[in-house]
Write a protein that holds these residues in place. Sequence first.
Motif, PDB file in Angstrom:
ATOM      1  N   MET A   1       0.989  -1.048  -0.042  1.00 29.26           N
ATOM      2  CA  MET A   1      -0.099  -0.004   0.022  1.00 29.26           C
ATOM      3  C   MET A   1       0.778   1.242   0.090  1.00 29.26           C
ATOM      4  N   THR A   2       0.692   2.107  -0.905  1.00 28.16           N
ATOM      5  CA  THR A   2       1.637   3.401  -0.980  1.00 28.16           C
ATOM      6  C   THR A   2       0.742   4.489   0.002  1.00 28.16           C
ATOM      7  N   THR A   3       1.983   4.860   0.722  1.00 29.32           N
ATOM      8  CA  THR A   3       1.793   6.004   1.536  1.00 29.32           C
ATOM      9  C   THR A   3       1.387   7.337   0.990  1.00 29.32           C
ATOM     10  N   ASP A   4       0.298   7.953   1.371  1.00 26.50           N
ATOM     11  CA  ASP A   4       0.052   9.408   0.934  1.00 26.50           C
ATOM     12  C   ASP A   4       0.899  10.329   1.846  1.00 26.50           C
ATOM     13  N   TRP A   5       1.946  10.798   1.540  1.00 26.46           N
ATOM     14  CA  TRP A   5       2.897  11.411   2.266  1.00 26.46           C
ATOM     15  C   TRP A   5       2.438  12.820   2.615  1.00 26.46           C
ATOM     16  N   MET A   6       1.866  13.234   1.846  1.00 25.22           N
ATOM     17  CA  MET A   6       1.234  14.640   1.950  1.00 25.22           C
ATOM     18  C   MET A   6       0.171  14.662   3.013  1.00 25.22           C
ATOM     19  N   ALA A   7      -0.694  13.913   3.000  1.00 21.44           N
ATOM     20  CA  ALA A   7      -1.605  13.580   4.053  1.00 21.44           C
ATOM     21  C   ALA A   7      -1.198  13.154   5.293  1.00 21.44           C
ATOM     22  N   GLU A   8      -0.155  12.561   5.492  1.00 24.00           N
ATOM     23  CA  GLU A   8       0.531  11.971   6.588  1.00 24.00           C
ATOM     24  C   GLU A   8       1.411  13.053   7.251  1.00 24.00           C
ATOM     25  N   TYR A   9       2.019  13.980   6.404  1.00 23.00           N
ATOM     26  CA  TYR A   9       2.676  15.159   6.730  1.00 23.00           C
ATOM     27  C   TYR A   9       1.638  16.176   7.483  1.00 23.00           C
ATOM     28  N   GLN A  10       0.521  16.339   6.743  1.00 21.93           N
ATOM     29  CA  GLN A  10      -0.666  17.271   7.260  1.00 21.93           C
ATOM     30  C   GLN A  10      -1.022  16.846   8.716  1.00 21.93           C
ATOM     31  N   ARG A  11      -1.404  15.501   8.647  1.00 22.21           N
ATOM     32  CA  ARG A  11      -1.663  15.009  10.012  1.00 22.21           C
ATOM     33  C   ARG A  11      -0.657  15.302  11.228  1.00 22.21           C
ATOM     34  N   MET A  12       0.643  14.760  10.719  1.00 19.33           N
ATOM     35  CA  MET A  12       1.635  14.937  11.623  1.00 19.33           C
ATOM     36  C   MET A  12       1.840  16.377  12.206  1.00 19.33           C
ATOM     37  N   ALA A  13       1.694  17.214  11.311  1.00 16.20           N
ATOM     38  CA  ALA A  13       1.944  18.714  11.621  1.00 16.20           C
ATOM     39  C   ALA A  13       1.138  19.288  12.743  1.00 16.20           C
ATOM     40  N   ARG A  14      -0.194  18.664  12.693  1.00 19.93           N
ATOM     41  CA  ARG A  14      -1.182  19.056  13.501  1.00 19.93           C
ATOM     42  C   ARG A  14      -0.858  18.963  14.947  1.00 19.93           C
ATOM     43  N   GLY A  15       0.257  18.039  15.219  1.00 24.03           N
ATOM     44  CA  GLY A  15       0.902  17.838  16.545  1.00 24.03           C
ATOM     45  C   GLY A  15       1.606  18.984  17.343  1.00 24.03           C
ATOM     46  N   ARG A  16       2.010  20.093  16.434  1.00 21.17           N
ATOM     47  CA  ARG A  16       2.471  21.153  16.997  1.00 21.17           C
ATOM     48  C   ARG A  16       1.530  22.109  17.286  1.00 21.17           C
ATOM     49  N   ARG A  17       1.458  22.947  18.298  1.00 14.28           N
ATOM     50  CA  ARG A  17       0.558  23.730  18.457  1.00 14.28           C
ATOM     51  C   ARG A  17       0.752  25.127  18.193  1.00 14.28           C
ATOM     52  N   PHE A  18       0.110  25.756  17.035  1.00 10.32           N
ATOM     53  CA  PHE A  18       0.031  26.897  16.806  1.00 10.32           C
ATOM     54  C   PHE A  18      -0.962  27.527  17.131  1.00 10.32           C
ATOM     55  N   ASP A  19      -0.711  28.056  18.290  1.00 19.75           N
ATOM     56  CA  ASP A  19      -2.175  28.690  19.216  1.00 19.75           C
ATOM     57  C   ASP A  19      -1.359  29.699  20.147  1.00 19.75           C
ATOM     58  N   GLY A  20      -1.874  30.022  21.090  1.00 17.01           N
ATOM     59  CA  GLY A  20      -1.595  30.882  22.194  1.00 17.01           C
ATOM     60  C   GLY A  20      -0.060  30.563  22.693  1.00 17.01           C
TER      61      GLY A  20
END
Length: 207
Positions: free
Chosen positions: A1-20
């Motif tokens: 199964m081929t990994t959709d790396w763009m979707a995986e990166y977007q999912r992983m990037a959400r772990g960084r808190r760009f908030d207050g």
Amino acid sequence: MTTDWMAEYQRMARGRRFDGLSRPPARQVASPPPLSEAEICEAEAELGIAFPDQYREYLLRQSAGGAVNRLCRSAAGWGWHGDSSTNYDLLTTDFPHPSSYRAYEDELDAREPLTQDFSDHNAYRAAWEQWDAEYGVFQERKTSGAVFIQENGCGFSTLLVVTGPHRGSLWFDGRATCDLILPLNLGRQPVSFTDWLARGSMNLVSW
């Protein structure tokens, strides 16, 4: 199964808190007061980790910030103020020693898509974007199980490992220039949190 790396990166990037939490405080508190035992336990439970002993003692006896990014509670929950790099979704994953991923990094570099290998520019662009996203996922995973505990300027940071066999050790993120994450050492031994506070990263890193 081929990994959709763009979707995986977007999912992983959400772990960084760009908030207050990621924005520097409007007024820097040089040395905010220590946290209570109850606050530390609450932070550990929410983050899913146990702070290394010396860091925990620092939070309890000295300060919640000061020389390090301030640990505090915001609307988003517990986290480190002024830090936009720690990936909270990866805090419970063991920190990987750089030797564990060197072969994969070499292989990833070697298969970067090149324009001369494609007759169609759109096909090249699609392949390169997938490769670039895989590279982004890889870079996020390099700091799994670690907190960006101090900013050192010029893109450099100090990491405190909170999960895995290297828990309690400190590392220097020098990827801004040398593309390496380097251990901090004192007398050829991993430096303790207390010794690091007294000496600073620049005096403990070997380039």
